[in-house]
Write an enzyme that holds these catalytic residues in place. Structure first.
Site, mmCIF file in Angstrom:
data_model
loop_
_atom_site.group_PDB
_atom_site.id
_atom_site.type_symbol
_atom_site.label_atom_id
_atom_site.label_comp_id
_atom_site.label_asym_id
_atom_site.label_seq_id
_atom_site.Cartn_x
_atom_site.Cartn_y
_atom_site.Cartn_z
ATOM 1 N N HIS A 141 18.335 3.182 -38.993
ATOM 2 C CA HIS A 141 19.401 3.732 -39.503
ATOM 3 C C HIS A 141 18.998 3.630 -41.101
ATOM 4 O O HIS A 141 19.425 4.516 -41.704
ATOM 5 C CB HIS A 141 20.497 3.155 -39.074
ATOM 6 N N ARG B 210 32.372 10.254 -34.658
ATOM 7 C CA ARG B 210 31.868 9.009 -33.578
ATOM 8 C C ARG B 210 32.537 7.888 -34.072
ATOM 9 O O ARG B 210 32.465 7.446 -35.104
ATOM 10 C CB ARG B 210 30.373 9.229 -33.911
ATOM 11 N N ASP C 133 18.607 7.299 -29.557
ATOM 12 C CA ASP C 133 18.866 6.135 -28.715
ATOM 13 C C ASP C 133 18.419 6.671 -27.055
ATOM 14 O O ASP C 133 17.978 6.024 -26.374
ATOM 15 C CB ASP C 133 20.074 5.720 -28.441
ATOM 16 N N CYS D 131 22.498 16.042 -31.701
ATOM 17 C CA CYS D 131 22.776 15.227 -32.910
ATOM 18 C C CYS D 131 21.698 13.998 -33.337
ATOM 19 O O CYS D 131 21.729 13.482 -34.617
ATOM 20 C CB CYS D 131 24.263 14.659 -33.050
HETATM 21 C C1 PEP Z 1 21.411 8.804 -31.647
HETATM 22 O O1 PEP Z 1 20.984 7.807 -31.175
HETATM 23 O O2 PEP Z 1 20.479 9.845 -31.528
HETATM 24 C C2 PEP Z 1 22.220 9.065 -32.519
HETATM 25 C C3 PEP Z 1 22.677 10.371 -33.097
HETATM 26 O O3 PEP Z 1 23.128 8.015 -32.992
HETATM 27 P P1 PEP Z 1 22.338 6.944 -34.014
HETATM 28 O O4 PEP Z 1 21.162 7.162 -34.643
HETATM 29 O O5 PEP Z 1 23.511 6.627 -34.930
HETATM 30 O O6 PEP Z 1 22.057 5.736 -33.107
HETATM 31 MG MG MG Z 2 22.775 6.241 -31.040
#
Ligand code: PEP
Ligand code: MG
Length: 382
Positions: A28, A158, A266, A313
């Site tokens: 992140h 989300r 993920d 996404c």
């Molecule tokens: C993902 O897991 O691809 C996602 C878009 O959510 P995050 O990156 O916030 O976990």
């Molecule tokens: Mg995710």
């Protein structure tokens, strides 16, 4: 050595580049830098010892290149420009291109891009430093600002997604280890307040707000989330596909939700059992891994068979060539950080759907991630 997303979110414009010893490309911290157009190279390991305090560097994050001892580096600094440098392109992208955002500033900045809305608003990024849970009124005011400042007519919020590198201080003790629906079961008031706030924001602004839940593992959980969202007056409800279990049971979502959004970050992590924060995992987290491509193909086919919209996404969608593959696999929309939109939208405006299908088939035939990228690239050039 590394930065937390909470620290990164506090950067002022004085920060023009980031190099860290540890960390993975879908962490992140990397995501927050990407959102803000800050060139970042993470996980360089021992190489970082070659940089001394006060030294000027050139950072080309697109090429994973750090130039030490650059002559007069100021002359070379190019600030990331969110506006579409290829404004001569007239045609529309073959699938919808939306932005990802995690702050009201991100939402606002998307107006300088070709994004037709927000495909993923990471709400937890608004509250990373909060010891006390944000109230209904505060959340409603924040979501209203997002709805009012975002381009287009669509924002997908989300719901709060706690993770090891995205802890929310107001969710403490045993609850801080719970993700997705498990957190909701243990502390239902948090999600209930958030859904009520999103609904209030949509009503007061007269804009369309959709919601989606992160880390959903079963169709049963998806159904419970959708029911709660609809009880709160939210009409467009989806879930993220981030676990192999949900990915292989998409048909069970029939009649329960309106759309699915594939979180490649993920989904890769759980398909391969690797840590998103470790630079050593980068190869397995590469979107071009055949196993991930196959999973996206199957999710999309199953979702289409039950008339669900499908978006992607995760970070993989920010690679223009990968976005072509996604279009070819039948995905309806992609979303990515503002600075990546111009190149993706330009690429998706230059090709036909038929060509995208050919590129996707070429990638699917590959035995490994490097071959997948090469074959897709060669097919696009043909
Ligand atoms: C993902 O897991 O691809 C996602 C878009 O959510 P995050 O990156 O916030 O976990
Ligand atoms: Mg995710």
């Amino acid at each position: 050595d590394d930065l937390s997303p909470a620290e990164t979110a506090q950067f002022t414009s004085a920060v023009v580049g980031v190099v860290t010893k540890f960390g993975g490309p879908t962490s992140h911290t990397a995501i927050v830098c990407r959102q803000r157009g800050i060139p970042a190279i993470v996980g360089v390991g021992q190489l970082i010892d070659q940089i001394s305090l006060g030294q000027d560097l050139l950072i080309d994050a697109a090429e994973s290149l750090i130039v030490l001892n650059a002559d007069q580096p100021q002359q070379h600094i190019v600030r990331t420009d969110l506006s579409d440098s290829q404004s001569q392109i007239q045609s529309e992208p073959i699938i919808e291109v939306l932005g990802n955002a995690g702050s009201t500033a991100d939402a606002e900045a998307l107006n300088q891009t070709r994004a037709s809305g927000i495909g993923l608003f990471r709400t937890e990024l608004l509250f990373l430093n909060r010891p006390v849970a944000p109230s209904l009124e505060e959340q409603a005011a924040l979501y209203s600002r997002v709805l009012e400042s975002a381009p287009g007519s669509k924002v997908i919020f989300r719901t709060l997604d706690v993770d090891s590198d995205k802890a929310l201080p107001f969710i403490s003790g045993r609850h801080s280890d719970l993700r997705g629906w498990r957190l909701h079961k243990a502390a239902p008031q948090i999600l209930q307040t958030q859904l009520a706030a999103i609904s209030l924001a949509a009503k007061s602004t007269g804009k369309n707000a959709a919601v989606m839940a992160p880390m959903i593992s079963t169709a049963h959980d998806a159904g419970e989330f959708a029911e709660l969202a609809k009880l709160n007056g939210i009409g467009d409800v989806g879930v993220m596909v981030e676990t192999p279990e949900l990915a292989s049971n998409i048909e069970q979502l029939a009649g329960l939700v309106d759309f699915v959004s594939i979180g490649t970050n993920d989904l890769s992590r759980y398909l391969f059992g690797v840590d998103r924060l470790a630079s050593e995992s980068a190869e397995l987290l590469d979107g071009w891994q055949p196993k991930l491509l196959q999973a996206i193909k199957e999710i999309t086919l199953s979702a289409k068979a039950i008339s669900l919209r499908v978006s992607v996404c995760g970070e993989a969608a920010a690679d223009p060539l990968f976005a072509v593959v996604l279009a070819g696999l039948g995905v309806d929309s992609v979303s990515m950080a503002g600075p990546a939109i111009a190149r993706v939208a330009a690429q998706l405006s230059e090709i036909s759907k038929e060509k995208a299908r050919e590129v996707a088939l070429a990638a699917l035939a590959a035995a490994d991630r490097k071959a997948a990228r090469q074959l897709a690239s060669a097919k696009l050039e043909q």
